[in-house]
Design a protein around this motif. Structure first.
Motif, mmCIF file in Angstrom:
data_model
loop_
_atom_site.group_PDB
_atom_site.id
_atom_site.type_symbol
_atom_site.label_atom_id
_atom_site.label_comp_id
_atom_site.label_asym_id
_atom_site.label_seq_id
_atom_site.Cartn_x
_atom_site.Cartn_y
_atom_site.Cartn_z
ATOM 1 N N VAL A 127 0.843 -1.184 0.000
ATOM 2 C CA VAL A 127 0.000 0.000 0.000
ATOM 3 C C VAL A 127 0.886 1.244 0.000
ATOM 4 O O VAL A 127 1.953 1.250 0.620
ATOM 5 C CB VAL A 127 -0.945 0.009 1.231
ATOM 6 C CG1 VAL A 127 -0.154 0.002 2.541
ATOM 7 C CG2 VAL A 127 -1.896 1.208 1.196
ATOM 8 N N ALA A 128 0.463 2.256 -0.726
ATOM 9 C CA ALA A 128 1.027 3.593 -0.561
ATOM 10 C C ALA A 128 -0.010 4.356 0.255
ATOM 11 O O ALA A 128 -1.038 4.778 -0.278
ATOM 12 C CB ALA A 128 1.276 4.259 -1.906
ATOM 13 N N THR A 129 0.212 4.494 1.566
ATOM 14 C CA THR A 129 -0.824 5.042 2.450
ATOM 15 C C THR A 129 -1.047 6.526 2.247
ATOM 16 O O THR A 129 -2.072 7.058 2.671
ATOM 17 C CB THR A 129 -0.477 4.817 3.935
ATOM 18 O OG1 THR A 129 0.716 5.540 4.270
ATOM 19 C CG2 THR A 129 -0.323 3.341 4.259
ATOM 20 N N HIS A 130 -0.084 7.222 1.613
ATOM 21 C CA HIS A 130 -0.253 8.665 1.366
ATOM 22 C C HIS A 130 0.641 9.039 0.183
ATOM 23 O O HIS A 130 1.817 9.307 0.329
ATOM 24 C CB HIS A 130 0.052 9.484 2.616
ATOM 25 C CG HIS A 130 1.399 9.271 3.244
ATOM 26 N ND1 HIS A 130 1.847 8.041 3.675
ATOM 27 C CD2 HIS A 130 2.408 10.141 3.516
ATOM 28 C CE1 HIS A 130 3.052 8.163 4.193
ATOM 29 N NE2 HIS A 130 3.424 9.430 4.098
ATOM 30 N N ALA A 131 0.040 9.047 -0.999
ATOM 31 C CA ALA A 131 0.792 9.311 -2.232
ATOM 32 C C ALA A 131 -0.157 9.897 -3.271
ATOM 33 O O ALA A 131 -1.379 9.887 -3.093
ATOM 34 C CB ALA A 131 1.436 8.023 -2.749
ATOM 35 N N CYS A 132 0.413 10.386 -4.371
ATOM 36 C CA CYS A 132 -0.381 10.963 -5.455
ATOM 37 C C CYS A 132 0.127 10.446 -6.793
ATOM 38 O O CYS A 132 0.981 9.557 -6.845
ATOM 39 C CB CYS A 132 -0.338 12.488 -5.392
ATOM 40 S SG CYS A 132 -1.149 13.184 -3.919
ATOM 41 N N VAL A 133 -0.402 11.004 -7.872
ATOM 42 C CA VAL A 133 -0.192 10.491 -9.223
ATOM 43 C C VAL A 133 0.828 11.348 -9.964
ATOM 44 O O VAL A 133 0.659 12.564 -10.097
ATOM 45 C CB VAL A 133 -1.531 10.485 -9.993
ATOM 46 C CG1 VAL A 133 -1.315 10.113 -11.448
ATOM 47 C CG2 VAL A 133 -2.512 9.531 -9.331
ATOM 48 N N ARG A 134 1.866 10.700 -10.483
ATOM 49 C CA ARG A 134 2.951 11.439 -11.127
ATOM 50 C C ARG A 134 2.540 12.029 -12.479
ATOM 51 O O ARG A 134 3.056 13.064 -12.890
ATOM 52 C CB ARG A 134 4.171 10.534 -11.294
ATOM 53 C CG ARG A 134 5.428 11.313 -11.652
ATOM 54 C CD ARG A 134 6.676 10.658 -11.145
ATOM 55 N NE ARG A 134 7.836 11.522 -11.279
ATOM 56 C CZ ARG A 134 9.040 11.223 -10.825
ATOM 57 N NH1 ARG A 134 9.246 10.067 -10.198
ATOM 58 N NH2 ARG A 134 10.046 12.053 -10.985
ATOM 59 N N ALA A 135 1.597 11.396 -13.171
ATOM 60 C CA ALA A 135 1.158 11.925 -14.464
ATOM 61 C C ALA A 135 0.501 13.292 -14.308
ATOM 62 O O ALA A 135 0.521 14.102 -15.245
ATOM 63 C CB ALA A 135 0.177 10.948 -15.119
ATOM 64 N N LEU A 136 -0.048 13.583 -13.134
ATOM 65 C CA LEU A 136 -0.698 14.868 -12.889
ATOM 66 C C LEU A 136 0.206 15.864 -12.182
ATOM 67 O O LEU A 136 -0.033 17.073 -12.254
ATOM 68 C CB LEU A 136 -1.969 14.665 -12.054
ATOM 69 C CG LEU A 136 -3.053 13.785 -12.665
ATOM 70 C CD1 LEU A 136 -4.271 13.735 -11.752
ATOM 71 C CD2 LEU A 136 -3.448 14.277 -14.049
ATOM 72 N N CYS A 137 1.203 15.372 -11.473
ATOM 73 C CA CYS A 137 2.146 16.245 -10.771
ATOM 74 C C CYS A 137 3.484 15.516 -10.696
ATOM 75 O O CYS A 137 3.620 14.522 -9.979
ATOM 76 C CB CYS A 137 1.635 16.573 -9.368
ATOM 77 S SG CYS A 137 2.693 17.721 -8.442
ATOM 78 N N ASP A 138 4.445 15.996 -11.465
ATOM 79 C CA ASP A 138 5.724 15.299 -11.618
ATOM 80 C C ASP A 138 6.616 15.536 -10.401
ATOM 81 O O ASP A 138 7.491 16.389 -10.401
ATOM 82 C CB ASP A 138 6.416 15.763 -12.897
ATOM 83 C CG ASP A 138 7.655 14.925 -13.225
ATOM 84 O OD1 ASP A 138 7.837 13.865 -12.584
ATOM 85 O OD2 ASP A 138 8.426 15.337 -14.109
ATOM 86 N N HIS A 139 6.350 14.753 -9.369
ATOM 87 C CA HIS A 139 7.108 14.850 -8.114
ATOM 88 C C HIS A 139 7.641 13.455 -7.795
ATOM 89 O O HIS A 139 6.927 12.458 -7.974
ATOM 90 C CB HIS A 139 6.190 15.335 -6.992
ATOM 91 C CG HIS A 139 6.917 15.725 -5.740
ATOM 92 N ND1 HIS A 139 7.492 14.800 -4.893
ATOM 93 C CD2 HIS A 139 7.169 16.946 -5.192
ATOM 94 C CE1 HIS A 139 8.063 15.426 -3.875
ATOM 95 N NE2 HIS A 139 7.880 16.721 -4.027
ATOM 96 N N PRO A 140 8.882 13.343 -7.306
ATOM 97 C CA PRO A 140 9.448 12.009 -7.040
ATOM 98 C C PRO A 140 8.695 11.218 -5.982
ATOM 99 O O PRO A 140 8.860 9.999 -5.894
ATOM 100 C CB PRO A 140 10.880 12.317 -6.589
ATOM 101 C CG PRO A 140 10.894 13.759 -6.207
ATOM 102 C CD PRO A 140 9.871 14.415 -7.078
#
Length: 365
Positions: A219-232
């Motif tokens: 699980v990624a308990t707190h993450a977002c989508v790189r296609a929408l925001c290019d953050h490592p």
């Protein structure tokens, strides 16, 4: 009814109040102030705010910032992690000020707390640095209620490479090439204990290797989508596809800089709509079974429209506005996460049920 709830459409508020709602990542303030039962301006999540926002369950984490990877740093991290888990056990359950909360170590206990009208608290550990090089400490974490361990934070540790190497600590871009030998041992032990493997903050290689070797979906308990925001810190399409193939899960987090590029925000916070754009993307890419909700409140999370836990109905209102039905919204708000907990419990070789005392508070393991 508070002001925030009064602005929510009646149908959305009624739906929200009928659901088991779980936030999969909330930091506890440290040093501990024993104020979870108080409505305090210092916390974005406390029990009065949870009650007002009908947030029925929260994963409260012992967050350990990354320090020097040596014996002294490990000793300090281990001591603090244990102290924080004890603080959750000792200060975040019982009945005070007309509110009742219960530390829950299993999916069944969370569901029972919900049925009893009791707030559910599930401990976690953020940063495998907290175990140092002692895999045996994971059993102690589990005994104190923890249900997941985030492998890394900002900076490489002895277990794995982080998605954000620490320049302050002199990190190179890569330390292990993903998981170290110790990290692989830790993943196996977490599987054995029923601890979910959390790949938030991990490097791309670390995350993909964890998906490959873990016997329980990660699980990624707190993450977002790189296609929408290019953050490592965010997951790209290959990583999302790997989560789906393994049965894993991404819980979208409410940190503005992971939702929209800072240049676009211009110093403003991201909004609930920005947040739901990421959830929508995951649904379109891999399906509604593989995404859920987290805030990272008191660890950097906060949105326009979701300032604190009392504003939680705003998310349900936006989900309804976007056309999601009750079953999907229930899955996002905790159903998917509970499914993963049940899977970990099923695979675990360690008993996870505990006797309930006469006060309704589970005894410690």
């Amino acid at each position: 009814m508070d002001t925030a709830s009064s602005a929510i459409p009646a149908d959305a508020l009624a739906l929200h109040q009928s659901l088991l709602t779980l936030d999969s990542h909330i930091d506890i303030p440290w040093p501990d102030r024993d104020d979870a039962f108080l409505d305090t301006p210092q916390r974005h999540v406390d029990f009065p705010k949870m009650k007002r926002g009908h947030l029925t369950a929260g994963c409260f984490v012992a967050y350990i910032p990354q320090g020097v990877v040596d014996s002294e740093g490990h000793r300090a991290a281990q001591t603090q992690t244990i102290a924080m888990l004890h603080a959750i056990e000792n200060h975040m359950q019982g009945t005070r000020n007309g509110l009742t909360a219960r530390v829950c170590q299993t999916s069944a206990e969370i569901e029972t707390a919900y049925q009893d009208g009791v707030l559910a608290v599930m401990p976690g550990v953020e940063n495998g640095y907290g175990m140092g090089e002692d895999v045996g400490l994971l059993k102690q974490f589990r005994g104190l209620g923890a249900r997941y361990v985030t492998l890394t934070h900002n900076g490489h540790n002895a277990l794995a490479d982080s998605g954000q190497p620490s320049r302050r600590l002199g990190d190179t871009e890569v330390r292990h090439g993903g998981l170290s030998v110790l990290g692989r041992e830790a993943v196996a032990e977490m599987n054995r204990l029923g601890l979910l493997v959390d790949v938030s903050h991990a490097s791309r290689d670390t995350m993909l290797q964890a998906v490959e070797i873990s016997s329980v979906p990660v699980v990624a308990t707190h993450a977002c989508v790189r296609a929408l925001c290019d953050h490592p810190r965010n997951l790209d399409d290959v990583q999302l596809d790997a989560l789906k193939a393994s049965g894993g899960l991404i819980q979208i987090t409410a940190v503005s800089g992971f939702l929209r590029p800072r240049a676009e925000l211009g110093g403003r916070r991201a909004s609930v709509a920005d947040y739901m754009d990421h959830l929508d993307y995951v649904v379109r890419r891999i399906g509604p079974e593989y995404v859920g909700i987290s805030s990272d409140f008191d660890g950097g999370g906060q949105l326009d429209g979701w300032e604190n836990a009392s504003d939680s109905p705003a998310l349900t209102a936006e989900l309804l506005r976007r056309g999601y039905d009750r079953s999907e919204i229930a899955a996002f708000w905790g159903g998917n996460f509970l499914r993963l907990l049940r899977r970990a419990e099923h695979e675990s070789h360690i008993a996870t049920s505990r006797p309930i005392s006469s006060t309704g508070v589970p005894g410690t393991m």
